[in-house]
Design a protein around this motif. Structure first.
Motif, PDB file in Angstrom:
ATOM      1  N   GLN A  78       0.828  -1.205   0.000  1.00  0.00           N
ATOM      2  CA  GLN A  78       0.000   0.000   0.000  1.00  0.00           C
ATOM      3  C   GLN A  78       0.869   1.264   0.000  1.00  0.00           C
ATOM      4  O   GLN A  78       0.582   2.248   0.680  1.00  0.00           O
ATOM      5  N   GLY A  79       1.932   1.227  -0.770  1.00  0.00           N
ATOM      6  CA  GLY A  79       2.789   2.390  -0.948  1.00  0.00           C
ATOM      7  C   GLY A  79       3.796   2.635   0.153  1.00  0.00           C
ATOM      8  O   GLY A  79       4.561   3.615   0.080  1.00  0.00           O
ATOM      9  N   LEU A  80       3.855   1.772   1.150  1.00  0.00           N
ATOM     10  CA  LEU A  80       4.795   1.948   2.255  1.00  0.00           C
ATOM     11  C   LEU A  80       5.798   0.801   2.278  1.00  0.00           C
ATOM     12  O   LEU A  80       5.435  -0.372   2.116  1.00  0.00           O
ATOM     13  N   ARG A  81       7.037   1.152   2.517  1.00  0.00           N
ATOM     14  CA  ARG A  81       8.105   0.159   2.618  1.00  0.00           C
ATOM     15  C   ARG A  81       8.112  -0.395   4.046  1.00  0.00           C
ATOM     16  O   ARG A  81       8.421   0.323   4.998  1.00  0.00           O
ATOM     17  N   VAL A  82       7.780  -1.667   4.183  1.00  0.00           N
ATOM     18  CA  VAL A  82       7.586  -2.295   5.487  1.00  0.00           C
ATOM     19  C   VAL A  82       8.741  -3.246   5.785  1.00  0.00           C
ATOM     20  O   VAL A  82       9.096  -4.092   4.952  1.00  0.00           O
ATOM     21  N   HIS A  83       9.298  -3.096   6.975  1.00  0.00           N
ATOM     22  CA  HIS A  83      10.376  -3.968   7.430  1.00  0.00           C
ATOM     23  C   HIS A  83       9.796  -5.128   8.243  1.00  0.00           C
ATOM     24  O   HIS A  83       8.823  -4.961   8.980  1.00  0.00           O
ATOM     25  N   PHE A  84      10.403  -6.303   8.101  1.00  0.00           N
ATOM     26  CA  PHE A  84       9.986  -7.421   8.938  1.00  0.00           C
ATOM     27  C   PHE A  84      11.114  -8.432   9.075  1.00  0.00           C
ATOM     28  O   PHE A  84      12.020  -8.516   8.238  1.00  0.00           O
ATOM     29  N   ILE A  85      11.056  -9.164  10.178  1.00  0.00           N
ATOM     30  CA  ILE A  85      11.918 -10.323  10.409  1.00  0.00           C
ATOM     31  C   ILE A  85      11.122 -11.559  10.060  1.00  0.00           C
ATOM     32  O   ILE A  85       9.943 -11.680  10.411  1.00  0.00           O
ATOM     33  N   HIS A  86      11.755 -12.500   9.373  1.00  0.00           N
ATOM     34  CA  HIS A  86      11.101 -13.774   9.058  1.00  0.00           C
ATOM     35  C   HIS A  86      12.081 -14.893   9.376  1.00  0.00           C
ATOM     36  O   HIS A  86      13.111 -15.029   8.722  1.00  0.00           O
ATOM     37  N   GLU A  87      11.757 -15.669  10.397  1.00  0.00           N
ATOM     38  CA  GLU A  87      12.596 -16.795  10.804  1.00  0.00           C
ATOM     39  C   GLU A  87      11.782 -18.091  10.688  1.00  0.00           C
ATOM     40  O   GLU A  87      11.069 -18.474  11.609  1.00  0.00           O
TER      41      GLU A  87
END
Length: 416
Positions: A78-87
């Motif tokens: 939705q137009g926003l750069r989203v950070h996430f951790i994926h383990e």
């Protein structure tokens, strides 16, 4: 939708030098001659040693090395750069688990529990662990437009889970994460198969037609508690409310920050953005007040023994490095001005299986009967220690509770 690897960055020499200069030349406010503890807010005797620790002892590179053990990513939603951790877990029976934090925390709140949950510590349930930075928090881009409220966060976080490839998952939330998780549980129940929280929020069993039909005794008890008192009807300490409204400072002395952040976040943000000392103090008050302290120790320490100075300073440094204190506080404004959306979330039931764990230092507590009238409560636990940040304070107890909830929903086949 492209998912790109991300690495937690170093602090540039110029930015680090600026931080050191501001910390070294800090000006402290005047205070009363008599020590009044924390009654006026965070006192200098608690703040100044942490400022000196940030200046002289704290090493961002050590924290950065720990964080970069995990797999970080960015994705545009939705137009926003989203950070996430994926383990992802190696266990074939692992459950996708979304961990959501709130304010004044960030994804680092869960740093102690990532690997135990991923690896199924002590033979418990294993999970594919996903921890996003909420938009405007940490390494996620800040919202650019007004109206980025709880539901908008819920939409984005749900899209994140499906972008990763998890069509079915379980959500856990604390603080704002509890509200965002509740919205996901209500509005995306085709995908969110279970919901766990340490700060459940719902209305009491009011005498509505639905409650009178389904929970008549719970309604009668609640009506009795209005005149007799919560402690008399439900037992001492089983109901603790945050005042009667969002910023009811007469009944909740903690509500002042909500009043400011919910009405004038811009003005406050100048001080918190320009002054790292102000930022630290603003966060410290909550990390002190909302955590569990052994009897008699609360007034004499800055942080409980369960949260180290470095852990707290890493939280503060993430806010300072990313300049996200201003954008994180705007969530209060958007929620406060989303009267219909928040009312709907509070009124609507949670129909998917729900787990609740209460820690004694949590800032609110609702009677178990209220939860049972509003949520499909299949798991309920009261823990003897811990507070608003249990994954930081009592990580082993937190992991055990999440694992027991996960095992339950797996055994009952709520999720495959």
């Amino acid at each position: 939708m492209s998912i790109e690897p991300f690495e937690v960055p170093s602090i540039s020499p110029e930015r680090l030098a600026l931080l050191k200069e501001k910390l070294k030349n800090a000006e402290y406010p005047n205070e009363l001659e008599k020590d009044v503890g924390w009654t006026y807010g965070a006192p200098r005797w608690a703040v100044e040693p942490l400022v000196k620790a940030w200046l002289n002892d704290y090493n961002w590179e050590t924290a950065r090395a720990e964080m970069n053990r995990w797999h970080h990513y960015h994705v545009t939603i939705q137009g926003l750069r989203v950070h996430f951790i994926h383990e992802p877990s190696k266990s074939p029976d692992a459950i996708p688990l979304l961990l959501l934090n709130g304010w004044p925390s960030n994804f680092y709140e869960y740093h102690k529990v990532i690997e135990p949950l991923r690896d199924g510590a002590n033979g418990g349930q294993a999970f594919h662990v996903v921890i996003p930075s909420l938009p405007g928090y940490g390494f996620s881009e800040a919202p650019k437009l007004t109206g980025h409220n709880v539901s908008k966060n819920g939409e984005i976080i749900h899209e994140l889970m499906t972008a990763i490839g998890y069509n079915e998952y379980v959500t856990h939330g604390s603080d704002w994460g509890s509200m965002i998780g509740k919205w996901i549980a209500q509005e995306r129940s085709a995908h969110c198969k279970a919901y766990h929280t340490v700060m459940p929020l719902c209305l009491p069993p009011l005498p509505t037609p639905t409650h009178l039909f389904s929970h008549p005794l719970k309604v009668l008890k609640f009506l009795a508690s209005i005149s007799l008192g919560f402690d008399t009807v439900y037992g001492k300490g089983h109901v603790r409310l945050k005042g009667r409204s969002f910023a009811d400072v007469e009944n909740d002395r903690e509500a002042g920050y909500r009043g400011i952040q919910g009405t004038r976040p811009y003005t406050l943000a100048f001080g918190l953005t320009d002054s790292p000392v102000g930022l630290l103090a603003w966060m410290l008050e909550k990390f002190h007040n909302w955590t569990f302290h052994p009897s008699g120790s609360r007034d004499t320490v800055a942080l409980p023994e369960t949260i180290s100075v470095d852990e707290f300073l890493t939280q503060v440094t993430i806010y300072w490095l990313t300049n996200t204190m201003s954008s994180s506080t705007r969530l209060y404004y958007e929620a406060f001005h989303d009267e219909k959306g928040m009312k709907d979330m509070m009124w609507n039931p949670v129909k998917i299986p729900t787990g609740v764990a209460y820690y004694p230092g949590e800032i609110t507590k609702l009677a178990k009967e209220w939860l049972e009238a509003s949520m499909n409560t299949v798991h309920y636990a009261e823990v003897s220690v811990g507070g608003h940040f249990p994954s930081l304070e009592v990580d082993e107890l937190f992991v055990d509770d999440i694992q027991r909830f996960g095992k339950l929903i797996k055994t009952k086949k709520y999720i495959q």
